[in-house]
Design a protein around this motif. Structure first.
Motif, short mmCIF file in Angstrom:
data_model
loop_
_atom_site.label_atom_id
_atom_site.label_comp_id
_atom_site.label_asym_id
_atom_site.label_seq_id
_atom_site.Cartn_x
_atom_site.Cartn_y
_atom_site.Cartn_z
N PHE A 258 6.48 -49.20 -0.55
CA PHE A 258 6.44 -47.75 -0.69
C PHE A 258 5.09 -47.21 -0.21
N VAL A 259 4.02 -47.89 -0.65
CA VAL A 259 2.67 -47.47 -0.24
C VAL A 259 2.54 -47.51 1.27
N ARG B 186 4.89 -47.27 3.50
CA ARG B 186 5.69 -46.21 4.14
C ARG B 186 4.96 -44.87 4.10
N VAL B 187 4.37 -44.58 2.93
CA VAL B 187 3.63 -43.31 2.80
C VAL B 187 2.43 -43.32 3.75
N ILE C 153 2.99 -37.10 0.70
CA ILE C 153 2.55 -36.49 1.98
C ILE C 153 2.06 -35.06 1.72
N VAL D 255 -1.79 -43.54 -4.14
CA VAL D 255 -0.33 -43.74 -4.01
C VAL D 255 0.10 -44.91 -4.90
#
Lengths: 190, 155
Positions: free
Chosen positions: B62-63, B65-66, A53, A23
């Motif tokens: 962001f990381v 949240r993912v 996801i 990510v």
């Protein structure tokens, strides 16, 4: 086996936290792709999360036929195109409508005698110009300019001929050129 | 190639989709032709502006949240779903379609036995024996068997 492949294997064997590395590594690329296609920063951020996801959920389907970023790009592209189709409003704003909506924003932004435009202003304007392109044009421009697909890869991906790819890409670029000249003319031509 | 032909090739040149010979030709033309050079530079600026900016910084938020969303997923389920879906896509669905097509072709190619007598004359004969309708022929098992044996040539 690439470093990405090793991480994918680690995730599939239960080391879920390793996915954070992927990510971290590809978030900018995914976010940029989403931004080009959706032309909306908030939607792009949400879409980028969804992409990671979806990629996680489909990780078992990654067999290394293509590189991980290419595989991830396909997921990104499909997801954003689905979102665009769902929107249905197809962004039919004409150039005139945009001029009317934004008045003479482009000229104002580029007028050095006025208040210096912020980078956010530029990005907003770029997003608006992008949003006026048809989904087909955005799709092919994103494949080429962001995804870095070759003509052959695009033909295979879009299931059309090489000549069709060249024609669509030429038309898309022509339209973007015209709009860019209109709104950002002095910035580009100078 | 003349000026117009080169102009049409500028995009492919930029995309690195030309042969080595064509590429040399376009490069030489660009050095000599101000108009084509301007067009190429303009497109370069456009792509930089639209596709290469802004430089998006990596965001740990962001990381997180993912990863938080992934935390809420069941990893075992994900792997199993992935494996099951892959197995279905790779084997089950093609096998099912193949079996259906093979069955259809088999049925279509099996030769059907020819009846010994035309259906009309057969029914006529049995009507002559006071069988009131074709439906009653079917309802009367004994007679139906007799008809079938006759049709198959056993009597």
């Amino acid at each position: 086996m690439t470093d990405d492949d090793k991480i994918v294997r680690a995730v599939l064997s239960g080391n879920r936290d390793s996915y954070a590395t992927l990510v971290r590594r590809y978030q900018a690329q995914v976010l940029r792709s989403c931004l080009v296609l959706l032309a909306n920063p908030v939607e792009a951020e949400d879409a980028a999360q969804d992409v990671f996801i979806k990629a996680y959920e489909s990780l078992a389907g990654f067999h290394g036929e293509s590189s991980f970023p290419t595989w991830l790009y396909r997921i990104t592209h499909n997801h954003c195109m689905d979102l665009l189709r769902k929107k249905k409003r197809q962004k039919t704003d004409s150039l005139d409508n945009l001029v009317e909506d934004r008045h003479d924003t482009g000229e104002k932004l580029l007028d050095v005698n006025r208040t210096k435009p912020s980078s956010q202003d530029y990005q907003d304007l770029i997003n608006e110009v992008m949003s006026t392109l048809s989904p087909d044009y955005k799709e092919i421009l994103a494949l080429r300019e962001v995804g870095g697909f070759t003509y052959e890869e695009m033909a295979s991906y879009l299931r059309c001929t090489l000549d069709a790819v060249k024609a669509r890409l030429r038309r898309a670029r022509q339209e973007l050129r015209e709009k860019a000249r209109h709104f950002l003319g002095s910035k580009i031509v100078q | 190639m003349d000026h117009d032909q080169i102009k049409d090739k500028l995009d492919a040149y930029d995309d690195n989709e030309l042969s080595i010979g064509e590429r040399h030709e376009v490069t030489a033309h660009l050095e000599a032709c101000a108009e084509c050079r301007t067009n190429a530079e303009e497109w370069k600026k456009t792509t930089d502006m639209f596709f290469k900016t802004p430089q998006l910084p990596s965001s740990e938020e962001f990381v997180h949240r993912v990863m938080a969303r992934i935390e809420r997923l069941e990893p075992a389920d994900v792997r199993e779903q992935g494996g099951l879906r892959r197995a279905l896509n790779r084997w089950f669905y093609p096998a099912f379609v193949g079996a259906a097509v093979a069955g259809f072709l088999f049925i279509m190619t099996v030769p059907m036995p020819e009846p010994k007598a035309p259906l009309d004359s057969l029914l006529f004969e049995y009507k002559a024996e006071n069988i009131p309708s074709d439906w009653l022929v079917s309802a009367d098992v004994a007679r139906e068997d007799q008809i079938l044996r006759y049709v198959m040539g056993e009597i």
